[in-house]
Scaffold this active site. Structure first.
Site, short mmCIF file in Angstrom:
data_model
loop_
_atom_site.label_atom_id
_atom_site.label_comp_id
_atom_site.label_asym_id
_atom_site.label_seq_id
_atom_site.Cartn_x
_atom_site.Cartn_y
_atom_site.Cartn_z
N LYS A 75 134.85 46.82 10.42
CA LYS A 75 133.68 46.66 9.52
C LYS A 75 132.90 45.42 9.89
CE LYS A 75 135.37 43.15 6.64
NZ LYS A 75 134.89 41.78 6.62
N PRO A 130 139.00 42.84 17.45
CA PRO A 130 139.52 41.48 17.63
C PRO A 130 140.21 40.96 16.38
CG PRO A 130 137.11 41.47 17.49
CD PRO A 130 137.52 42.90 17.55
N ALA A 148 138.76 38.04 13.10
CA ALA A 148 137.35 38.16 13.45
C ALA A 148 136.46 38.37 12.22
CB ALA A 148 137.16 39.34 14.40
N GLY A 149 137.07 38.71 11.06
CA GLY A 149 136.27 39.11 9.91
C GLY A 149 135.81 40.54 10.03
N ALA A 180 138.18 43.18 9.74
CA ALA A 180 139.17 44.01 9.04
C ALA A 180 140.06 44.83 9.98
CB ALA A 180 138.47 44.91 8.01
N GLY A 181 140.45 44.23 11.10
CA GLY A 181 141.32 44.95 12.05
C GLY A 181 142.67 45.29 11.44
N GLY A 182 143.28 44.34 10.74
CA GLY A 182 144.57 44.60 10.10
C GLY A 182 144.45 45.68 9.03
N SER A 183 143.36 45.66 8.29
CA SER A 183 143.14 46.68 7.25
C SER A 183 142.92 48.05 7.89
CB SER A 183 141.92 46.32 6.41
OG SER A 183 142.10 45.05 5.84
N ASP A 223 140.67 44.95 1.85
CA ASP A 223 139.73 45.74 2.66
C ASP A 223 140.27 47.13 3.04
OD1 ASP A 223 137.99 43.63 2.63
OD2 ASP A 223 138.53 42.90 4.63
P1 ATP Z 1 139.28 40.56 7.34
O1 ATP Z 1 137.91 40.87 7.76
O2 ATP Z 1 139.93 41.70 6.56
O3 ATP Z 1 139.48 39.22 6.71
P2 ATP Z 1 140.27 39.51 9.83
O4 ATP Z 1 139.55 40.05 11.02
O5 ATP Z 1 139.82 38.16 9.35
O6 ATP Z 1 140.17 40.57 8.68
P3 ATP Z 1 142.77 40.45 10.83
O7 ATP Z 1 142.54 40.38 12.29
O8 ATP Z 1 142.68 41.78 10.18
O9 ATP Z 1 141.79 39.42 10.13
O10 ATP Z 1 144.19 39.83 10.45
C1 ATP Z 1 144.44 38.44 10.59
C2 ATP Z 1 145.91 38.04 10.45
O11 ATP Z 1 146.74 39.07 9.90
C3 ATP Z 1 146.47 37.73 11.82
O12 ATP Z 1 146.81 36.36 11.82
C4 ATP Z 1 147.70 38.60 12.02
O13 ATP Z 1 148.84 37.91 12.46
C5 ATP Z 1 147.93 39.25 10.67
N1 ATP Z 1 148.16 40.71 10.84
C6 ATP Z 1 149.12 41.45 10.28
N2 ATP Z 1 149.04 42.74 10.65
C7 ATP Z 1 148.01 42.84 11.50
C8 ATP Z 1 147.44 43.91 12.23
N3 ATP Z 1 147.92 45.16 12.18
N4 ATP Z 1 146.37 43.63 12.99
C9 ATP Z 1 145.84 42.38 13.04
N5 ATP Z 1 146.35 41.33 12.40
C10 ATP Z 1 147.43 41.54 11.62
#
Ligand code: ATP
Length: 290
Positions: A11, A93, A96-97, A99-102, A135
């Site tokens: 996203k 990535p 990154a903001g 929502a890769g984990g979500s 998310d």
């Molecule tokens: P959001 O936009 O939801 O805040 P983000 O991009 O900031 O997401 P993600 O990359 O989704 O953050 O996740 C960040 C942290 O979550 C990482 O430090 C990682 O160790 C942990 N994490 C746990 N499971 C996952 C996963 N399947 N993919 C990515 N990171 C994960």
């Protein structure tokens, strides 16, 4: 069926405003989120135990992983005595903001539902997803949505007007809790108007949308790379350039694919992680089964 393959989109935040803080310390938000065509590819196989692998990624495949948590929550909710072997081709990535984990959690929930014929409704999948991360429901639904509360209230919007996004990830990611802690310290004068942005989307007005876009976390969380990336994006004609979510990825909005690609080529000289993506009208979905 022994295995399913699921695609789950990243996203971008077209807006992110912080309205205040709840008694429990969570921030109340008003955001517009857009699913985009950079997608995780997740394969879920039937298995007696629970196994997770993320080939080529440094994200740990342990019990803290959102994909692992999603599988446990799914089996807990459905009461199914089964397991899964999950393989995640990570393309979004990290930190990154975007929502890769979500997206991974959403992919696992949607995949297990199909693989085991559990017939949970989208709402039920979203309810399980919300216990894993704010998310996750959006990652299941995709498209364009206004997201309020602490991120749990979703109002689907009309399709985002056609455009291209050039996304650039600086070398260091940003931790979401740290980004909010810095916001509490520094605050901001930037409060994008998500209602006006939603109205522009309803009118199909890309220029109007770009005029209202913004991110309340950008002032406190921007990395040293945010400004120079935004400058390159604007130089190549981006209608708007800004950080997504709590960072660190930065994106620009383009009306022409060619300009979006030229911006990407220019950014690649300094930042190796860049993509040109489009709005994705859907969320996590099964694309194959064997
Ligand atoms: P959001 O936009 O939801 O805040 P983000 O991009 O900031 O997401 P993600 O990359 O989704 O953050 O996740 C960040 C942290 O979550 C990482 O430090 C990682 O160790 C942990 N994490 C746990 N499971 C996952 C996963 N399947 N993919 C990515 N990171 C994960």
């Amino acid at each position: 069926m022994q295995s399913v393959t699921v695609l789950a989109p990243a996203k971008l935040n077209l807006t992110l405003d912080i309205l205040g803080t709840r008694g429990d310390g969570y921030h109340t938000l008003d955001m517009i989120m857009q699913a985009v065509t950079l997608r995780e590819r997740v394969t879920v196989r039937k298995s007696s135990g629970l196994y997770l692998s993320l080939p080529g990624s440094r994200v740990p495949a342990n019990e803290h992983n959102t994909a692992y948590k999603a599988a446990l929550a799914f089996f807990h909710e459905t009461g199914l005595l089964a397991g899964a072997a999950i393989t995640i081709e990570k393309r979004i990535p990290v930190r990154a903001g975007m929502a890769g984990g979500s997206a991974d959690a959403a992919a696992v929930l949607v995949g297990l539902n199909e693989l085991y014929g559990a017939r949970l409704s989208t709402q039920e999948l979203c309810d399980i997803g919300a216990t894993i991360g704010a998310d996750v429901p959006f990652s299941i639904l995709g498209g364009t949505a206004r997201v309020t509360g602490v991120g749990e209230i979703l109002q689907p919007l009309r399709r985002c007007p056609p455009c291209w996004f050039t996304v650039c990830m600086p070398s260091g990611g940003i931790s979401t809790p740290q980004a909010y802690a810095r916001y509490d310290e520094l605050g901001t004068d930037e409060h994008p108007d998500s209602a006006a942005a939603a109205a522009a989307i309803t009118r199909g007005d890309l220029n109007g949308l770009c005029e209202t876009m913004g991110n309340a976390l950008e002032y406190s969380s921007a990395s040293p790379d945010t400004k120079p990336i935004c400058e390159v994006l604007r130089e190549y004609g981006a209608l708007k350039a800004m950080m997504t979510g709590s960072g660190a990825a930065v994106f620009g909005v383009f009306t022409q694919e060619e300009a979006a690609n030229c911006a990407k080529q220019a950014l690649l000289q300094r930042w190796p992680q860049c993509w040109v993506v489009r709005p994705d009208a859907r969320g996590a979905r099964v694309v194959g089964g064997k």
